[in-house]
Design an enzyme around this catalytic site. Sequence first.
Site, PDB file in Angstrom:
ATOM      1  CB  SER A 175      -0.958  -0.057   1.196  1.00  0.00           C
ATOM      2  OG  SER A 175      -2.044   0.827   1.012  1.00  0.00           O
ATOM      3  CG  HIS A 214      -5.781  -2.747   0.737  1.00  0.00           C
ATOM      4  ND1 HIS A 214      -5.184  -2.404  -0.458  1.00  0.00           N
ATOM      5  CD2 HIS A 214      -5.150  -2.011   1.691  1.00  0.00           C
ATOM      6  CE1 HIS A 214      -4.244  -1.493  -0.240  1.00  0.00           C
ATOM      7  NE2 HIS A 214      -4.195  -1.248   1.049  1.00  0.00           N
TER       8      HIS A 214
END
Length: 240
Positions: free
Chosen positions: A87, A215
């Site tokens: 990320s 995610h």
Amino acid sequence: MSEWFRQVTGPRRAAARLVCFPHAGGTAAAFRGWGAHVPPDVEVLAVRYPGRQDRIAEPCVDTMEPLVAAVTAALPTDLPLVLFGHSMGASVAHEVTRALPVPPVLLAVSGRRPPHLLRIRDVQGDSAIIADVKRLGEANAEVLDHPELRDLILPAIRADYHLVRTYEPGSLPPVAVPIVAHTAEDDPEAPVSDMRGWAELTTAEFDLTVWSGGHFYLAAHEAELVSMLCARLGELVSAE
């Protein structure tokens, strides 16, 4: 070891080093289990951003340039390096790759669009930030429901969200470093079509792996992911 890194593996005679960059709001503890999945000759370091855990008394860094400069200056380059970032950490790892005087042998980016395809989301204010953390499924997001813990960790999360919001690199020249990209089928922040765009950021080899999950797919696939990174590292080191 520098204050910027936590040594995940115990003392060993290492031939290579895997350096891990946490996500926004994350800590070095996100990689505490990785040492169990690496061969004896690979050292694992996790980057310790200021303003959290044992650096909680230090001011947070909320823009990209000083964070990259500090990590780059502290990172030892005496061994072949793999940089892995998830990320926000993928963007930091990419910028460190560009800044290092001795480039890594591999850059691994996870759950983050390449710089020229980034979509800056204006997430500001504690309520919006907390909602966004929970939306992404961060494993420890429930601590934000407890006022005492929330007040302790929110400054670091605010700083990281500011860094992500203000980082607008646009198009960057490619690096002469192989890039492997990782994302998950149901990750809204890193769709497969956009992750393929990392191929434009390297003049060397590029590979993309798509995992099941969202995610934060890393937790469910930790052992396989680390083993894959180490196998690729072994190939690159032996080829030198």
